[in-house]
Scaffold this motif. Structure first.
Motif, mmCIF file in Angstrom:
data_model
loop_
_atom_site.group_PDB
_atom_site.id
_atom_site.type_symbol
_atom_site.label_atom_id
_atom_site.label_comp_id
_atom_site.label_asym_id
_atom_site.label_seq_id
_atom_site.Cartn_x
_atom_site.Cartn_y
_atom_site.Cartn_z
ATOM 1 N N ALA A 265 -10.067 -4.330 -8.688
ATOM 2 C CA ALA A 265 -10.090 -5.099 -7.443
ATOM 3 C C ALA A 265 -10.612 -6.501 -7.712
ATOM 4 N N SER A 266 -11.622 -6.553 -8.567
ATOM 5 C CA SER A 266 -12.260 -7.811 -8.874
ATOM 6 C C SER A 266 -11.313 -8.729 -9.643
ATOM 7 N N THR A 267 -10.588 -8.151 -10.589
ATOM 8 C CA THR A 267 -9.627 -8.929 -11.369
ATOM 9 C C THR A 267 -8.558 -9.502 -10.451
ATOM 10 N N ALA A 268 -8.076 -8.647 -9.549
ATOM 11 C CA ALA A 268 -7.052 -9.095 -8.617
ATOM 12 C C ALA A 268 -7.592 -10.210 -7.737
ATOM 13 N N LEU A 278 -1.325 -6.547 -1.434
ATOM 14 C CA LEU A 278 -0.136 -5.884 -1.945
ATOM 15 C C LEU A 278 0.139 -6.178 -3.415
ATOM 16 N N THR A 279 -0.368 -7.305 -3.876
ATOM 17 C CA THR A 279 -0.092 -7.664 -5.259
ATOM 18 C C THR A 279 -1.035 -6.952 -6.230
ATOM 19 N N ARG A 280 -2.022 -6.259 -5.644
ATOM 20 C CA ARG A 280 -2.979 -5.630 -6.536
ATOM 21 C C ARG A 280 -2.376 -4.388 -7.171
ATOM 22 N N PRO A 281 -2.639 -4.183 -8.459
ATOM 23 C CA PRO A 281 -2.102 -2.972 -9.078
ATOM 24 C C PRO A 281 -2.712 -1.726 -8.450
ATOM 25 N N LEU B 278 -2.558 2.093 -1.171
ATOM 26 C CA LEU B 278 -2.917 1.676 -2.528
ATOM 27 C C LEU B 278 -3.656 0.342 -2.540
ATOM 28 N N ASP B 279 -3.501 -0.449 -1.493
ATOM 29 C CA ASP B 279 -4.168 -1.755 -1.483
ATOM 30 C C ASP B 279 -5.461 -1.722 -0.676
ATOM 31 N N SER B 280 -5.963 -0.514 -0.396
ATOM 32 C CA SER B 280 -7.206 -0.427 0.374
ATOM 33 C C SER B 280 -8.382 -0.958 -0.426
ATOM 34 N N ASP B 281 -9.355 -1.531 0.295
ATOM 35 C CA ASP B 281 -10.584 -1.981 -0.351
ATOM 36 C C ASP B 281 -11.508 -0.817 -0.671
ATOM 37 N N THR B 282 -11.249 0.328 -0.043
ATOM 38 C CA THR B 282 -12.122 1.487 -0.239
ATOM 39 C C THR B 282 -11.560 2.381 -1.330
ATOM 40 N N PRO B 283 -12.357 2.640 -2.358
ATOM 41 C CA PRO B 283 -11.851 3.474 -3.448
ATOM 42 C C PRO B 283 -11.885 4.960 -3.136
#
Lengths: 289, 469
Positions: A265-268, A278-281, B278-283
């Motif tokens: 998340a941080s890298t993205a 949406l662009t995040r893996p 998949l793009d959620s901030d919550t893991p």
């Protein structure tokens, strides 16, 4: 909505935000925390209340930018707002009524130690604050703590105060004697070191734990910590516990549960795709090492 | 509706209509709703299976006493607006209960058609009518009576709290709901997954209440932000419906390893915090093999969620046999069809982990059923020497919840039972005048509909209390 009324950069990666939250400002006590959520879709982040101004109806949160969510928080400017703040959560700090207390703060933990020291000083307890950082620019809340009693500043590189870790200074103060209680807040290795240090002296030591948390009301149990062989929920049973009973190894491991997710998340986020998402893996989290 | 209404004899010949559903293989890879709902034609046919008993037992089987034959008669007559008004008059959240109620042990268990054959699909018809009203929003409106000037606070925005809010606002009171999370709905939004109850539906129901005048304040934890005595001092009456609270763990070694979740945490991350995206901030850990411990609806929700998050093996570990599972029968069928593995008559002994404290397996023991216990279910007994290790990368514990002391600890005068649940009489009245309670904080972990029944009854009792106080 909670307006940002002030923003101060305290150290290279630590920011203080003052936010409107009247009810919380009026009733919060040292040691309590809030959970904030920047906007729709954002994570719930637990943060200890560093200070409050009941007259203005604001609380101060001190945020270390370590991941996507915290970086988004510190990117806020005065006039921006946060969607959700809930609290005050957790038990207030267990305070001694008189005597001498040592408050040890490491890095951003110093912001958590500050309201505790403040509360103690208000009761007439003698407060010795021992705070540390990598170098001079990383030392925070020194001025505020100076108003409450003696402050010993330690820097790893000796660029300010004394050279060395907060534990070295703590040992000396303990050896001098007369310490009734030690409060230690900071990174897990620091709190563990302080607890190990105070144990042979038999000085009661309170630490503030910051495990992974979701709701903050005891509902999810994600913040489980082992205190003297018993499972406790940091959000409702803590966040402060007897440092001599905390299983710091387990705490450190559990804090790493989502490390891989956070790194992605941080890298993205660094790549500029924050809030676009949406662009995040896709976070694929192999559970096996 | 074009088809003519059939005479009684013909009605007896109609077969129970099956619920159209998303293909099992397809749905186990998405979070879209499994059941697709009746068509109008199916609903008309099914409604005609009701023979309009003079003393309908189905109504007795319903915790909120929905007048089932009446709303079905409207359906048969083609008057869906009438059906909706009848249904919503009895039940504040039929879009929800039509999806999550255990009809097979309630209304449908009592249906006379079930004596020789299959009962009327009351739940599916309830859902059909309620969904019709979602599209035709003007057909059903909450029209409050003249303002009474009385203020009622509700602690908790779940099924009990929302039901009570609807009833109380109708009666003309000023109602404020305090919700601890950032969104109202309680278990309907944090617990029950999207594929069983779309969040949109809960949002619409809440919106209906807000339009009727209910005030909802999120992010307020009663017991922390305000104490119960503070609420009581500012409101004419208080209804406590803050839910069951604390997750129960198994109390076996290894339970704090990384990869062990309570069902509350697992489902909250996925549902409320939208970690299914998949793009959620919550893991959320998307583990390869997930073992879910328990046999209730929550366990079923968790294991089917694990499957949808991509688990190769989603395993349900239950210490009794399938017949004893407290989950809704439909959920068990759905889980089965979606490829969930059932390890029945198996009890966990220990969570096993590696040196980095990640879960690697669940040590279990096989069980056999002995004599019936206090709950009437045959109690499981361990089979000596049957220990084995179930390999898995995550464990979700879904064995129940216990009372959260957060609220009650701020009000020592409030009488609790020995488990920490609030003591309340049938009307919801607690030991303190003007304070009522219902739902899981009174009952322990129960169902949405029982909580709603409490909300409805307590609202009536609060009305009476406010008229006489």
């Amino acid at each position: 909505m909670h307006l940002v009324t002030a923003k101060i950069q305290l150290s290279p990666n630590v920011t203080r935000l003052d936010l409107e939250a009247r009810r919380i400002a009026e009733i919060r006590q040292p040691g309590q925390f809030v959970i904030v959520r920047l906007g729709n879709g954002a994570e719930r982040i637990p943060l200890t209340i560093a200070d409050a101004d009941p007259a203005r109806g604001t609380i101060a949160l001190v945020i270390q930018a370590v991941g996507k969510s915290t970086r988004e928080l510190v990117a806020l400017e005065v006039g921006d707002s946060i969607l959700d703040i809930v609290g005050p959560l957790g038990h207030p700090t267990e305070m001694i009524a008189s005597g001498r207390a040592v408050c040890v703060g490491g890095g951003v933990g110093t912001a958590v130690v500050h309201p505790i020291a403040h509360g103690l000083a208000e009761r007439g307890v003698e407060v010795i604050s021992i705070i540390g950082g990598r170098s001079r620019e990383w030392v925070i809340f020194e001025e505020e703590l100076q108003r409450l009693g003696q402050v010993i500043v330690c820097t790893d590189d000796g660029s300010y105060g004394r050279k060395g870790f907060v534990t070295d200074a703590t040992r000396e103060v303990l050896e001098a004697g007369g310490v009734d209680v030690v409060y230690a807040v900071g990174p897990v290795p620091m709190m563990r070191a302080v607890a190990n240090l105070t144990r042979p002296f038999g000085v009661h030591t309170i630490v503030s734990l910051n495990p992974v948390m979701v709701d903050g009301t005891g509902m999810c149990g994600g913040c489980r910590v082992d205190i003297g062989g018993q499972t406790k929920f940091a959000c409702v049973d803590g966040p402060e516990f007897d440092g001599h009973l905390v299983d710091f190894d387990l705490l450190a491991e559990r804090l790493g549960t989502y490390r891989e997710f956070e790194q992605q998340a941080s890298t993205a986020c660094e790549a500029g795709s924050c809030r676009v998402g949406l662009t995040r893996p896709a976070p694929s989290l192999p559970v096996q090492p | 509706m074009n088809d003519p209404i059939l005479p009684l004899k013909e009605r007896m010949k109609i077969d129970r209509q099956s619920m159209p559903e998303q293909d099992a293989t397809q749905r186990s890879g998405n979070f879209l709703e499994v059941n697709l709902g009746f068509t109008e034609k199916m609903a008309l046919l099914e409604a005609q299976r009701c023979i309009q008993c003079k003393e309908p037992k189905c109504v007795q089987g319903c915790p909120v006493m929905v007048n089932i034959p009446r709303f079905l008669d409207f359906v048969v007559a083609g008057d869906l607006a009438g059906a909706a008004r009848s249904l919503f008059g009895d039940n504040a959240l039929p879009t929800v209960t039509g999806r999550v109620c255990p009809q097979e042990t309630q209304c449908e268990a009592q249906c006379v058609r079930g004596v020789r054959g299959k009962p009327v699909a009351i739940g599916y018809l309830e859902r059909f009518v309620a969904d019709w009203a979602r599209v035709n929003r003007d057909a059903v409106k909450i029209e409050p009576l003249a303002a009474t000037g009385k203020k009622v606070a509700i602690a908790g925005g779940g099924p009990a709290g929302l039901t009570a809010a609807g009833e109380l606002v109708k009666a003309g009171h000023e109602v404020t709901v305090y919700e601890a999370l950032h969104k109202p709905g309680g278990v309907l939004v944090y617990g029950i997954p999207e594929f069983r109850l779309p969040k949109q539906i809960v949002e619409e129901e809440v919106e209906r209440l807000v339009q009727a005048g209910v005030k909802i304040e999120n992010n307020v934890v009663i017991g922390r932000t305000y104490t119960l005595p503070e609420l009581r001092a500012t409101f004419d009456a208080v209804f406590i419906a803050n839910g069951a609270g604390l997750p129960v763990f198994m109390n076996v070694p290894g339970e704090n390893l990384k990869g062990v979740y309570s069902a509350n945490e697992y489902l909250t991350r996925v549902n409320l915090m939208e970690a299914y995206a998949l793009d959620s901030d919550t893991p959320i850990l998307r583990a390869r093999r997930v073992a879910v411990v328990g046999g209730g609806n929550v366990a079923m929700d968790a294991v089917r969620t694990a499957k949808r998050l991509g688990a190769e093996r989603a395993i349900l570990v239950y210490r009794r046999s399938r017949a004893e599972m407290p989950a809704r029968v439909e959920e068990v069928h759905h889980a089965d069809a979606e490829g969930v593995d059932f390890e029945n008559l198996v009890a966990p002994l220990e969570v096993i982990g590696n040196d980095r404290k990640w879960v690697t397996g669940l040590k279990c023991q096989r069980m056999e059923l002995g004599e019936p216990d206090a709950s009437g279910r045959r109690s499981p007994k361990p089979i000596p020497g049957s220990e084995f290790v179930l390999e898995c990368d995550a464990v979700v514990v879904a064995i129940g919840t216990r009372a959260n002391p957060l609220l009650t600890s701020t009000c020592p005068d409030l009488k609790l039972n020995r488990w920490g649940n609030i003591e309340a009489d049938d009307s919801g009245m607690t030991s303190i005048p003007g304070i009522f309670a219902g739902g899981d904080i009174v009952r322990g972990a129960a169902t949405v509909i029982l909580a709603m029944g409490d909300g409805k009854r307590s609202a009536q009792a609060i009305n009476t209390y406010l008229q006489t106080s």
